[in-house]
Design a protein around this motif. Structure first.
Motif, PDB file in Angstrom:
ATOM      1  N   GLY A 254     -28.533  20.665  -6.194  1.00 28.70           N
ATOM      2  CA  GLY A 254     -27.285  19.968  -5.817  1.00 28.70           C
ATOM      3  C   GLY A 254     -27.363  18.372  -5.993  1.00 28.70           C
ATOM      4  N   VAL A 255     -28.278  17.855  -6.781  1.00 32.07           N
ATOM      5  CA  VAL A 255     -28.561  16.390  -6.878  1.00 32.07           C
ATOM      6  C   VAL A 255     -27.253  15.975  -7.698  1.00 32.07           C
ATOM      7  CG1 VAL A 255     -30.805  16.466  -6.644  1.00 32.07           C
ATOM      8  CG2 VAL A 255     -29.989  16.540  -9.066  1.00 32.07           C
ATOM      9  N   PHE A 256     -26.522  16.640  -8.348  1.00 31.02           N
ATOM     10  CA  PHE A 256     -25.726  16.145  -9.424  1.00 31.02           C
ATOM     11  C   PHE A 256     -24.168  16.416  -8.615  1.00 31.02           C
ATOM     12  CE2 PHE A 256     -29.043  17.294 -12.179  1.00 31.02           C
ATOM     13  CZ  PHE A 256     -29.265  16.061 -12.987  1.00 31.02           C
ATOM     14  N   PRO A 258     -21.217  15.578  -5.444  1.00 34.86           N
ATOM     15  CA  PRO A 258     -20.743  14.382  -4.959  1.00 34.86           C
ATOM     16  C   PRO A 258     -21.678  13.765  -3.574  1.00 34.86           C
ATOM     17  CG  PRO A 258     -19.605  16.327  -4.102  1.00 34.86           C
ATOM     18  CD  PRO A 258     -20.469  16.791  -5.276  1.00 34.86           C
ATOM     19  N   CYS A 259     -22.291  14.798  -3.132  1.00 34.43           N
ATOM     20  CA  CYS A 259     -22.887  14.274  -1.649  1.00 34.43           C
ATOM     21  C   CYS A 259     -24.209  13.874  -2.093  1.00 34.43           C
ATOM     22  CB  CYS A 259     -23.128  15.376  -0.831  1.00 34.43           C
ATOM     23  SG  CYS A 259     -21.472  16.274  -0.337  1.00 34.43           S
ATOM     24  N   ALA A 260     -24.849  12.844  -1.274  1.00 31.88           N
ATOM     25  CA  ALA A 260     -26.002  12.253  -1.512  1.00 31.88           C
ATOM     26  C   ALA A 260     -27.008  13.139  -1.005  1.00 31.88           C
ATOM     27  CB  ALA A 260     -25.916  10.889  -0.520  1.00 31.88           C
ATOM     28  N   THR A 261     -28.023  12.956  -1.780  1.00 29.15           N
ATOM     29  CA  THR A 261     -29.242  13.845  -1.408  1.00 29.15           C
ATOM     30  C   THR A 261     -30.414  12.874  -1.623  1.00 29.15           C
ATOM     31  OG1 THR A 261     -29.749  14.518  -3.803  1.00 29.15           O
ATOM     32  CG2 THR A 261     -28.079  15.787  -2.723  1.00 29.15           C
ATOM     33  N   PRO A 262     -31.735  13.507  -1.261  1.00 27.22           N
ATOM     34  CA  PRO A 262     -32.919  12.782  -1.196  1.00 27.22           C
ATOM     35  C   PRO A 262     -33.404  12.489  -2.924  1.00 27.22           C
ATOM     36  CG  PRO A 262     -33.386  14.493   0.344  1.00 27.22           C
ATOM     37  CD  PRO A 262     -31.941  14.797  -0.244  1.00 27.22           C
ATOM     38  N   GLN A 263     -32.777  13.204  -3.708  1.00 25.61           N
ATOM     39  CA  GLN A 263     -33.295  13.208  -5.117  1.00 25.61           C
ATOM     40  C   GLN A 263     -31.937  12.705  -5.939  1.00 25.61           C
ATOM     41  OE1 GLN A 263     -33.535  16.472  -3.738  1.00 25.61           O
ATOM     42  NE2 GLN A 263     -35.762  16.158  -3.496  1.00 25.61           N
ATOM     43  N   ALA A 264     -31.204  11.527  -4.999  1.00 27.34           N
ATOM     44  CA  ALA A 264     -30.208  10.860  -5.715  1.00 27.34           C
ATOM     45  C   ALA A 264     -30.334   9.983  -6.822  1.00 27.34           C
ATOM     46  CB  ALA A 264     -29.528   9.964  -4.841  1.00 27.34           C
ATOM     47  N   HIS A 265     -31.798   9.877  -7.010  1.00 27.50           N
ATOM     48  CA  HIS A 265     -32.156   9.005  -8.182  1.00 27.50           C
ATOM     49  C   HIS A 265     -32.291   9.718  -9.529  1.00 27.50           C
ATOM     50  CE1 HIS A 265     -36.176  10.973  -8.539  1.00 27.50           C
ATOM     51  NE2 HIS A 265     -36.015  10.968  -7.308  1.00 27.50           N
TER      52      HIS A 265
END
Length: 312
Positions: A254-256, A258-265
């Motif tokens: 789910g990193v791609f 719209p919601c922010a995730t710990p792997q947003a980088h």
């Protein structure tokens, strides 16, 4: 007491201004290795300012310290620093506070090293249980460990015998040379000893959570080491290959979305790889490296200039 105060002021200005200037700069995305060096020089300069100020404050406060620090120096050098008169409670207080900070820093670094070693031993033991050594396999040599797992993943376990761990789901997901690109990425981490940078930055950030420069240092180390390892892999296998490998390993997390995730980088890394921004010229990289190297030299110059002036 003028020189210790000047060093404290210089350290505060460096800690305040350098992260802001680096945050505004565009080039770290293109040259993460140079940016890693710049950040190390900035933090080293801040720590050097504090350490030199502690020594000179202690010399102003206590004759025993002054005698050892300036044992071989002429009398004029001591007079140039204004250490002949009693430093008073300000000098002693400054020296004690900075000494406490130095001891706390050493304790945080030691705790981080112990934590990292304990985690590495636990992970190594778990790997041996899940993937035992084959007959004749050297336990001290590097290993490629394949683990049964439903989630695509790959990581490098640092240590005296580095191990690259890949799950079976990653083997099924990565196509062509994507697995080789992921291995090159992880090997880039190991070759540059990025784990030590992360340990040092984490120790400083956790030891001094109220100091913004250390928090920024930790955040940038996590980001820049990944960009640097991406560049290592892309130079061997191409930007598109490592970008597709990152998508394959992370698309189920789910990193791609719209919601922010710990792997947003991860999406930022993929966009960076696909944009293919050109590297800086060799001359500019050399200038940035040289300028960064001069940053820790400034507090040393501030500390020695009065003594050199007295000897002139």
């Amino acid at each position: 007491m003028m020189v210790p105060a000047a060093l404290l002021l210089l350290g505060a200005l460096t800690a305040l201004l350098a992260p802001r200037l680096l945050a505004l700069a565009r080039w770290p995305e293109r040259e993460p290795v140079v940016a890693l060096w710049v950040w190390q020089c900035v933090v080293g300069a801040v720590l050097l300012c504090l350490g030199l100020s502690m020594l000179l404050s202690a010399a102003a406060a206590w004759q025993a310290v002054r005698g050892r620090l300036f044992a071989a120096a002429p009398r004029g050098v001591v007079d140039a620093y204004g250490l002949g008169a009693a430093g008073g409670p300000w000098a002693a207080g400054t020296a004690l506070v900075l000494a406490g900070g130095a001891l706390w820093t050493a304790a945080m670094l030691a705790r981080e090293v112990r934590r990292a070693r304990a985690l590495r031993r636990a992970q190594g033991s778990d790997l041996l249980v899940r993937s035992p050594l084959l007959p004749g396999e050297d336990p001290a040599g590097p290993r490629l460990v394949v683990l049964e797992g439903p989630r695509p993943d790959a990581w490098w376990l640092p240590g005296p015998a580095p191990q690259l761990v890949v799950t079976t789901a990653a083997l099924g997901r990565l196509k062509g040379s994507q697995l080789d690109a992921v291995m090159a990425h992880e090997q880039g981490h190991a070759a540059a000893r990025h784990d030590w940078l992360l340990h040092c930055s984490r120790a400083l950030a956790r030891g001094f959570p109220q100091v913004p420069v250390f928090a920024a240092f930790e955040a940038e180390m996590h980001r820049l080491v990944e960009l640097a390892a991406d560049d290592v892999a892309s130079r061997r296998y191409g930007r598109l290959t490592i970008a597709l490998a990152l998508v394959g390993l992370n698309e189920d997390r789910g990193v791609f979305g719209p919601c922010a995730t710990p792997q947003a980088h991860v999406p930022q890394r993929v966009r960076r790889l696909l944009s293919a921004a050109p590297r800086l010229s060799a001359a500019r990289r050399l200038r940035l490296t040289a300028l960064a190297t001069l940053v820790p030299a400034v507090p040393v110059l501030v500390a020695v200039v009065p003594g050199l002036s007295a000897l002139a």
